[in-house]
Design a protein around this motif. Sequence first.
Motif, PDB file in Angstrom:
ATOM      1  N   ALA A 137       0.822  -1.207   0.000  1.00 23.94           N
ATOM      2  CA  ALA A 137       0.000   0.000   0.000  1.00 23.94           C
ATOM      3  C   ALA A 137       0.860   1.262   0.000  1.00 23.94           C
ATOM      4  CB  ALA A 137      -0.929   0.007   1.213  1.00 23.94           C
ATOM      5  N   LEU A 138       2.146   1.121   0.337  1.00 20.53           N
ATOM      6  CA  LEU A 138       3.017   2.296   0.340  1.00 20.53           C
ATOM      7  C   LEU A 138       3.163   2.816  -1.084  1.00 20.53           C
ATOM      8  CD1 LEU A 138       5.873   1.127   2.728  1.00 20.53           C
ATOM      9  CD2 LEU A 138       3.882   2.500   3.271  1.00 20.53           C
ATOM     10  N   PRO A 139       3.183   4.142  -1.242  1.00 15.36           N
ATOM     11  CA  PRO A 139       3.184   4.704  -2.587  1.00 15.36           C
ATOM     12  C   PRO A 139       4.529   4.562  -3.301  1.00 15.36           C
ATOM     13  CG  PRO A 139       3.224   6.444  -0.955  1.00 15.36           C
ATOM     14  CD  PRO A 139       3.087   5.172  -0.212  1.00 15.36           C
ATOM     15  N   LEU A 142       8.273   6.531  -3.276  1.00 10.65           N
ATOM     16  CA  LEU A 142       8.543   7.412  -2.130  1.00 10.65           C
ATOM     17  C   LEU A 142       9.414   6.781  -1.042  1.00 10.65           C
ATOM     18  CD1 LEU A 142       5.304   9.475  -1.474  1.00 10.65           C
ATOM     19  CD2 LEU A 142       7.442  10.175  -2.495  1.00 10.65           C
ATOM     20  N   MET A 145      12.948   6.854  -2.024  1.00  6.88           N
ATOM     21  CA  MET A 145      13.549   8.179  -1.982  1.00  6.88           C
ATOM     22  C   MET A 145      13.901   8.569  -0.555  1.00  6.88           C
ATOM     23  SD  MET A 145      11.569  10.220  -5.049  1.00  6.88           S
ATOM     24  CE  MET A 145      10.712  11.166  -3.902  1.00  6.88           C
TER      25      MET A 145
ATOM     26  N   ILE B  23       5.344   3.024   8.836  1.00  3.37           N
ATOM     27  CA  ILE B  23       5.834   4.383   8.590  1.00  3.37           C
ATOM     28  C   ILE B  23       6.498   4.937   9.836  1.00  3.37           C
ATOM     29  CG2 ILE B  23       5.130   6.752   8.144  1.00  3.37           C
ATOM     30  CD1 ILE B  23       2.822   5.573   6.504  1.00  3.37           C
ATOM     31  N   ALA B 270       5.519  15.621  -1.888  1.00  2.00           N
ATOM     32  CA  ALA B 270       6.306  14.573  -1.253  1.00  2.00           C
ATOM     33  C   ALA B 270       7.791  14.757  -1.534  1.00  2.00           C
ATOM     34  CB  ALA B 270       5.847  13.207  -1.749  1.00  2.00           C
ATOM     35  N   ILE B 271       8.136  15.021  -2.790  1.00  2.00           N
ATOM     36  CA  ILE B 271       9.565  15.125  -3.101  1.00  2.00           C
ATOM     37  C   ILE B 271      10.160  16.374  -2.452  1.00  2.00           C
ATOM     38  CG2 ILE B 271       9.382  16.310  -5.331  1.00  2.00           C
ATOM     39  CD1 ILE B 271      11.623  14.566  -6.310  1.00  2.00           C
ATOM     40  N   ILE B 274      10.796  15.447   1.078  1.00  2.78           N
ATOM     41  CA  ILE B 274      11.962  14.585   1.241  1.00  2.78           C
ATOM     42  C   ILE B 274      13.242  15.410   1.125  1.00  2.78           C
ATOM     43  CG2 ILE B 274      13.254  12.679   0.215  1.00  2.78           C
ATOM     44  CD1 ILE B 274      10.558  11.407  -0.456  1.00  2.78           C
ATOM     45  N   SER B 275      13.273  16.342   0.170  1.00  6.14           N
ATOM     46  CA  SER B 275      14.461  17.187   0.026  1.00  6.14           C
ATOM     47  C   SER B 275      14.690  18.019   1.278  1.00  6.14           C
ATOM     48  CB  SER B 275      14.316  18.104  -1.180  1.00  6.14           C
ATOM     49  OG  SER B 275      14.038  17.350  -2.323  1.00  6.14           O
ATOM     50  N   ARG B 277      13.854  17.136   4.239  1.00  5.90           N
ATOM     51  CA  ARG B 277      13.824  16.247   5.410  1.00  5.90           C
ATOM     52  C   ARG B 277      12.644  16.567   6.315  1.00  5.90           C
ATOM     53  NH1 ARG B 277      19.030  14.114   6.281  1.00  5.90           N
ATOM     54  NH2 ARG B 277      19.889  13.836   4.216  1.00  5.90           N
ATOM     55  N   ILE B 282       6.223  13.873   5.273  1.00  8.95           N
ATOM     56  CA  ILE B 282       6.386  12.595   4.570  1.00  8.95           C
ATOM     57  C   ILE B 282       5.477  11.543   5.194  1.00  8.95           C
ATOM     58  CG2 ILE B 282       8.014  10.783   3.918  1.00  8.95           C
ATOM     59  CD1 ILE B 282      10.228  12.887   4.155  1.00  8.95           C
ATOM     60  N   VAL B 286       2.539   9.651   3.059  1.00  6.09           N
ATOM     61  CA  VAL B 286       2.571   8.209   2.826  1.00  6.09           C
ATOM     62  C   VAL B 286       1.345   7.558   3.452  1.00  6.09           C
ATOM     63  CG1 VAL B 286       3.859   6.095   3.226  1.00  6.09           C
ATOM     64  CG2 VAL B 286       5.080   8.175   2.665  1.00  6.09           C
ATOM     65  N   VAL B 289      -1.780   8.337   1.279  1.00  3.45           N
ATOM     66  CA  VAL B 289      -1.808   7.598   0.017  1.00  3.45           C
ATOM     67  C   VAL B 289      -2.093   6.123   0.269  1.00  3.45           C
ATOM     68  CG1 VAL B 289      -0.456   6.918  -1.973  1.00  3.45           C
ATOM     69  CG2 VAL B 289      -0.302   9.237  -1.131  1.00  3.45           C
ATOM     70  N   ALA B 290      -1.478   5.567   1.324  1.00  3.31           N
ATOM     71  CA  ALA B 290      -1.705   4.157   1.633  1.00  3.31           C
ATOM     72  C   ALA B 290      -3.166   3.919   2.011  1.00  3.31           C
ATOM     73  CB  ALA B 290      -0.785   3.720   2.764  1.00  3.31           C
TER      74      ALA B 290
END
Lengths: 298, 319
Positions: A137-139, A142, A145, B23, B270-271, B274-275, B277, B282, B286, B289-290
């Motif tokens: 289920a994790l996208p 991501l 990354m 997560i 999201a990106i 992440i850049s 931190r 994040i 996640v 979306v999950a």
Amino acid sequence: MSGMSVQQMDVRKPLFRRWLGILFEVARLPSGMVGLFLVGAHLFFAIFSPWLAPYDYKALDSGLILGLPTAEHWLGTDHLGRDVLSRMMLGGREALLVCAMAIPITMIWGGLTGVYLGLRGGWADEVVMRLVDAFLALPGILPLMVFVAVLGNGNEVLTPTLAFFFGIPVIRVARAATHDVVARDFVLASRARGHSRLSIMRRELLPNVFDVLMVEGAMRLSWMLLTFSSLSFLGFGVSPPTPDWGQSISEARVYMSLAPWGVLGPMIALSTLIIGVNLTADALAKTLGIDRSKKAVV
Amino acid sequence: MIEMLLRRLVLGFVTVWLVSVIIFAGVELLPGDACTAVLERDAQGKVLETCREELGLNRPAIQRYFSWAAGAIQGDFGVSVDGITSISSQVGLRVKNSMLLAAGALSVGVPLSIFLGVIAGLWRDRFVDIVVSTTAIFAMTIPEFVSATILVLIFSIGLGWLPAVVLTPADAPALEFFPEFVPASIVLTLVMVAHIMRMVRSSVIEVMAGDYVQMATLKGVPYWRIVFRHALPSALLPAINVVALTVAWLLGGVVVVEVVFNYPGLGRMAIDAISDRDLPVIQALVMLVAAVYVGVNLLADLMTMFLNPRLRTLHMRSK
């Protein structure tokens, strides 16, 4: 079923000779022929490009920035004056190296886990499969990354990370393939003879799910190459100045309206590699009689 | 039927719960936390301590998990590492943008892929099928950033018909994205059409080879009546699940396309996180979306169950 017995006899042939025969069969299919040719050509360049590339991939030429294709530089020069053709010839090495190391690890850990769970069943199966569901289920890209951002983008991080995440859907496939075998008489006989689980896995199950895992592995390889290049396109892959197609494309895109040839070379190289692997996987599935289109698209 | 429904529902909740644990544990196990991210590496022991105290990072992990999860259930994911921005309101904006992109791709892609899949399946191994199937393999295998670049080269730089990047800010109303989101939508449509079409094609082939279709043919039922009345209703059932996977993918996994076109959706958020931190962001993304992935798949299963009487009585084991 007569088809089944042929396959089982095949399994008893020495592994190497059997797969050599399968390779020839794959090459006889049109898609397999094209696929194997593309993969072979890419392997050739990956191995020999350091001797074949006309220029040093990191040699800068400040006088020739975004140069047009000429007799000296067939594909022109990039925004730092580096030879595009040389960088293109070398650009697949990291991706192929990392994926070639990660795929066997992926298939071994995912495959063995799946086969074991398929045989064992019970609460362990239930628990691990729920975890697998959660990981699926994790996208997409991501989690990869995040790992790269935190742990660095060296091959020693990328290889195990890719192998770990790509192994999870393999568990499902291997488990389902095992379920198809586990109820058959020879497994029952082996159980009745008192073989241990490990021995049943090694002697009865693995030889029977091996084909499915090979097709799955070939398929995963093409997705892994895609993921690797996406990571490096996004700046989470190979660090400069090491040439890599994904990264080259992302750099050359900026100057695309001035120098479109800089983006075309790596794009063609990357696409032909992934298509080649995909076509080969498709032909392999056809040769082995495994219908890939029925598998869940995960 | 009720038992199965409940089982699927419980499994869905278990999956979402496990995702939250994964997560949280993942962020916990990776080196660094929100404080080291904000203060960079040169943070001194004292400063780091006060920062952790302010954010409550020095509490035990279990306690932090529960307060995070409790917030998440109520739609409150806390604040971003800068300490001011509310994650939920930011995410809300991006969800709207991502949904716009997904709606664009789905409204064209789903009918198109079903149409192509049925055509290719009915005329299996004939010219149409070979063309459609080969194109699908290309559309599936070529990386999104490559097809996006080709699109920009031809339609933006060459012909000047479409904008190459999105310049509209994230909080603009949906209508303002109108011409700009088209290229991104096209790239996504290509990939999803390839996937759904292949599924529909193999399902059509399977159903058309089935006993009841042969029976109808032998009885002399006209071909197109067989196709529309007998074959397609059951051939299209598996498409529901693939469409569900596609919806989940469109809402969460399209990082590359959003980056290429500079589209302010969830993927680019999201990106960026992440850049920077920005761990809380994040985690929130996640998780969201999950949850969408699980929810959409559950919905698809329920729909298939509702539409297919056979599945209502058969005990469906998750394979």
